[in-house]
Design a protein around this motif. Structure first.
Motif, PDB file in Angstrom:
ATOM      1  N   VAL A  21       0.847  -1.172   0.000  1.00  9.85           N
ATOM      2  CA  VAL A  21       0.000   0.000   0.000  1.00  9.85           C
ATOM      3  C   VAL A  21       0.893   1.236   0.000  1.00  9.85           C
ATOM      4  O   VAL A  21       1.818   1.329   0.796  1.00  9.85           O
ATOM      5  CB  VAL A  21      -0.923   0.013   1.235  1.00  9.85           C
ATOM      6  CG1 VAL A  21      -1.707   1.297   1.313  1.00  9.85           C
ATOM      7  CG2 VAL A  21      -1.828  -1.182   1.226  1.00  9.85           C
ATOM      8  N   VAL A  22       0.577   2.151  -0.878  1.00 11.00           N
ATOM      9  CA  VAL A  22       1.336   3.393  -0.976  1.00 11.00           C
ATOM     10  C   VAL A  22       0.462   4.531  -0.469  1.00 11.00           C
ATOM     11  O   VAL A  22      -0.655   4.707  -0.931  1.00 11.00           O
ATOM     12  CB  VAL A  22       1.757   3.665  -2.440  1.00 11.00           C
ATOM     13  CG1 VAL A  22       2.462   4.994  -2.539  1.00 11.00           C
ATOM     14  CG2 VAL A  22       2.630   2.545  -2.954  1.00 11.00           C
ATOM     15  N   MET A  23       0.960   5.285   0.485  1.00 11.80           N
ATOM     16  CA  MET A  23       0.240   6.427   1.029  1.00 11.80           C
ATOM     17  C   MET A  23       0.712   7.691   0.304  1.00 11.80           C
ATOM     18  O   MET A  23       1.898   8.006   0.338  1.00 11.80           O
ATOM     19  CB  MET A  23       0.502   6.563   2.530  1.00 11.80           C
ATOM     20  CG  MET A  23       0.039   5.372   3.338  1.00 11.80           C
ATOM     21  SD  MET A  23      -1.742   5.182   3.343  1.00 11.80           S
ATOM     22  CE  MET A  23      -2.204   6.547   4.363  1.00 11.80           C
ATOM     23  N   LEU A  24      -0.200   8.361  -0.332  1.00 12.67           N
ATOM     24  CA  LEU A  24       0.152   9.543  -1.115  1.00 12.67           C
ATOM     25  C   LEU A  24      -0.228  10.846  -0.421  1.00 12.67           C
ATOM     26  O   LEU A  24      -0.233  11.898  -1.050  1.00 12.67           O
ATOM     27  CB  LEU A  24      -0.515   9.456  -2.484  1.00 12.67           C
ATOM     28  CG  LEU A  24       0.004   8.329  -3.362  1.00 12.67           C
ATOM     29  CD1 LEU A  24      -0.832   8.189  -4.620  1.00 12.67           C
ATOM     30  CD2 LEU A  24       1.457   8.570  -3.717  1.00 12.67           C
ATOM     31  N   ASP A  25      -0.512  10.777   0.864  1.00  7.84           N
ATOM     32  CA  ASP A  25      -0.920  11.982   1.578  1.00  7.84           C
ATOM     33  C   ASP A  25       0.168  13.045   1.606  1.00  7.84           C
ATOM     34  O   ASP A  25      -0.121  14.233   1.493  1.00  7.84           O
ATOM     35  CB  ASP A  25      -1.336  11.625   3.012  1.00  7.84           C
ATOM     36  CG  ASP A  25      -2.566  10.742   3.029  1.00  7.84           C
ATOM     37  OD1 ASP A  25      -3.495  11.016   2.248  1.00  7.84           O
ATOM     38  OD2 ASP A  25      -2.589   9.771   3.809  1.00  7.84           O
ATOM     39  N   ILE A  26       1.407  12.621   1.737  1.00  4.76           N
ATOM     40  CA  ILE A  26       2.519  13.589   1.756  1.00  4.76           C
ATOM     41  C   ILE A  26       2.633  14.276   0.395  1.00  4.76           C
ATOM     42  O   ILE A  26       2.841  15.493   0.317  1.00  4.76           O
ATOM     43  CB  ILE A  26       3.848  12.906   2.136  1.00  4.76           C
ATOM     44  CG1 ILE A  26       3.748  12.276   3.525  1.00  4.76           C
ATOM     45  CG2 ILE A  26       5.000  13.886   2.057  1.00  4.76           C
ATOM     46  CD1 ILE A  26       3.495  13.251   4.645  1.00  4.76           C
ATOM     47  N   ALA A  27       2.472  13.526  -0.675  1.00  2.00           N
ATOM     48  CA  ALA A  27       2.530  14.116  -2.017  1.00  2.00           C
ATOM     49  C   ALA A  27       1.384  15.101  -2.220  1.00  2.00           C
ATOM     50  O   ALA A  27       1.581  16.195  -2.757  1.00  2.00           O
ATOM     51  CB  ALA A  27       2.484  13.019  -3.078  1.00  2.00           C
ATOM     52  N   VAL A  28       0.191  14.736  -1.778  1.00  2.00           N
ATOM     53  CA  VAL A  28      -0.961  15.643  -1.902  1.00  2.00           C
ATOM     54  C   VAL A  28      -0.708  16.907  -1.089  1.00  2.00           C
ATOM     55  O   VAL A  28      -0.998  18.017  -1.548  1.00  2.00           O
ATOM     56  CB  VAL A  28      -2.269  14.952  -1.462  1.00  2.00           C
ATOM     57  CG1 VAL A  28      -3.413  15.944  -1.392  1.00  2.00           C
ATOM     58  CG2 VAL A  28      -2.615  13.831  -2.412  1.00  2.00           C
ATOM     59  N   ALA A  29      -0.161  16.757   0.109  1.00  2.00           N
ATOM     60  CA  ALA A  29       0.136  17.924   0.943  1.00  2.00           C
ATOM     61  C   ALA A  29       1.157  18.836   0.261  1.00  2.00           C
ATOM     62  O   ALA A  29       1.003  20.060   0.273  1.00  2.00           O
ATOM     63  CB  ALA A  29       0.645  17.475   2.307  1.00  2.00           C
ATOM     64  N   LEU A  30       2.181  18.240  -0.340  1.00  2.00           N
ATOM     65  CA  LEU A  30       3.191  19.030  -1.048  1.00  2.00           C
ATOM     66  C   LEU A  30       2.571  19.770  -2.235  1.00  2.00           C
ATOM     67  O   LEU A  30       2.808  20.966  -2.428  1.00  2.00           O
ATOM     68  CB  LEU A  30       4.328  18.132  -1.518  1.00  2.00           C
ATOM     69  CG  LEU A  30       5.400  18.808  -2.375  1.00  2.00           C
ATOM     70  CD1 LEU A  30       6.178  19.827  -1.554  1.00  2.00           C
ATOM     71  CD2 LEU A  30       6.334  17.777  -2.965  1.00  2.00           C
ATOM     72  N   PHE A  31       1.764  19.076  -3.027  1.00  2.00           N
ATOM     73  CA  PHE A  31       1.129  19.697  -4.184  1.00  2.00           C
ATOM     74  C   PHE A  31       0.127  20.769  -3.752  1.00  2.00           C
ATOM     75  O   PHE A  31       0.035  21.833  -4.379  1.00  2.00           O
ATOM     76  CB  PHE A  31       0.446  18.654  -5.059  1.00  2.00           C
ATOM     77  CG  PHE A  31       1.389  17.636  -5.647  1.00  2.00           C
ATOM     78  CD1 PHE A  31       2.700  17.951  -5.960  1.00  2.00           C
ATOM     79  CD2 PHE A  31       0.961  16.344  -5.897  1.00  2.00           C
ATOM     80  CE1 PHE A  31       3.567  17.023  -6.498  1.00  2.00           C
ATOM     81  CE2 PHE A  31       1.818  15.395  -6.440  1.00  2.00           C
ATOM     82  CZ  PHE A  31       3.128  15.737  -6.738  1.00  2.00           C
ATOM     83  N   ALA A  32      -0.619  20.507  -2.679  1.00  2.00           N
ATOM     84  CA  ALA A  32      -1.597  21.479  -2.197  1.00  2.00           C
ATOM     85  C   ALA A  32      -0.895  22.723  -1.648  1.00  2.00           C
ATOM     86  O   ALA A  32      -1.342  23.851  -1.884  1.00  2.00           O
ATOM     87  CB  ALA A  32      -2.490  20.853  -1.133  1.00  2.00           C
ATOM     88  N   LEU A  33       0.208  22.525  -0.935  1.00  2.00           N
ATOM     89  CA  LEU A  33       0.978  23.668  -0.438  1.00  2.00           C
ATOM     90  C   LEU A  33       1.535  24.480  -1.600  1.00  2.00           C
ATOM     91  O   LEU A  33       1.471  25.715  -1.593  1.00  2.00           O
ATOM     92  CB  LEU A  33       2.111  23.204   0.472  1.00  2.00           C
ATOM     93  CG  LEU A  33       3.053  24.301   0.976  1.00  2.00           C
ATOM     94  CD1 LEU A  33       2.305  25.302   1.838  1.00  2.00           C
ATOM     95  CD2 LEU A  33       4.211  23.688   1.740  1.00  2.00           C
TER      96      LEU A  33
END
Length: 159
Positions: free
Chosen positions: A1-13
C-alpha cells in the motif's frame, strides 16, 4: 500500500503558494501554476479537490472580488477541468473520497446539516468556537468605518 498523503500535501501547499502569488500579482503565469499544482494534487488523490475552496475563501478574506472579472482568474478552473475531468469521468472509481470520514461536501440542506453535524462531532464545539473567533476579526474589520481615529488618521498626519 502506498500512502500519497505527503505528495498531496506538497502539491496542495505548492498550489496555495501559487495562488498567494496570484493574489499578490494577478497574472496568467501565477494562475497557470496554481492550476498545474492543483491538477497534480487532484490527480494524486481525490482529497486534492479541497483546493477548489481556496480561491473563494481567499477572495472573501482578502476582499479582492474584482479578480473574478479577470480572465486569468478562471484559467486554473479550465486547466483542472481539462486535465482532471477526463480522468474522473473515465475512471469514476478513482474518486474514492466520495464520502470522507468528516462528511463529504454537499449542497442539499439535509446533507449540509449532516456534514456540519459530523464535523462538529469529530472536531468538537470548542474547536469551531475558536475557529469562529479567529475568523471573525479579519472578516468584520474591512466593513468597519474609520471614525478618524486609528491608522487612517495617523496616515493623514504623516502626509
Amino acid at each position: 500500500v502506498v500512502m500519497l498523503d505527503i505528495a498531496v500535501a506538497l502539491f496542495a501547499l505548492s498550489a496555495a503558494l501559487a495562488f498567494a502569488g496570484y493574489l499578490h500579482t494577478p497574472g496568467w503565469r501565477a494562475a497557470a501554476w496554481f492550476g498545474f499544482w492543483a491538477s497534480l494534487a487532484i490527480l494524486t488523490k481525490g482529497t486534492g479537490l479541497a483546493l477548489a475552496l481556496l480561491p473563494p475563501i481567499c477572495l472573501l478574506l482578502a476582499r479582492r472580488f474584482n479578480l473574478v472579472l479577470r480572465g486569468s482568474f478562471w484559467l486554473p478552473a479550465i486547466l483542472v477541468a481539462a486535465v482532471c475531468g477526463p480522468w474522473y469521468l473515465l475512471a469514476p472509481e478513482a474518486l474514492q473520497q466520495q464520502t470522507g470520514a468528516c462528511g463529504s461536501p454537499s449542497t442539499t440542506p439535509r446533507d449540509l446539516w449532516w456534514m456540519f453535524s459530523t464535523w462538529i462531532g469529530r472536531f468538537d464545539v470548542p474547536t469551531f468556537v475558536l475557529a469562529a473567533i479567529g475568523i471573525e476579526r479579519p472578516v468584520r474589520q474591512p466593513f468597519q468605518r474609520d471614525n478618524g481615529s486609528g491608522r487612517q488618521r495617523h496616515r493623514r498626519k504623516r502626509a
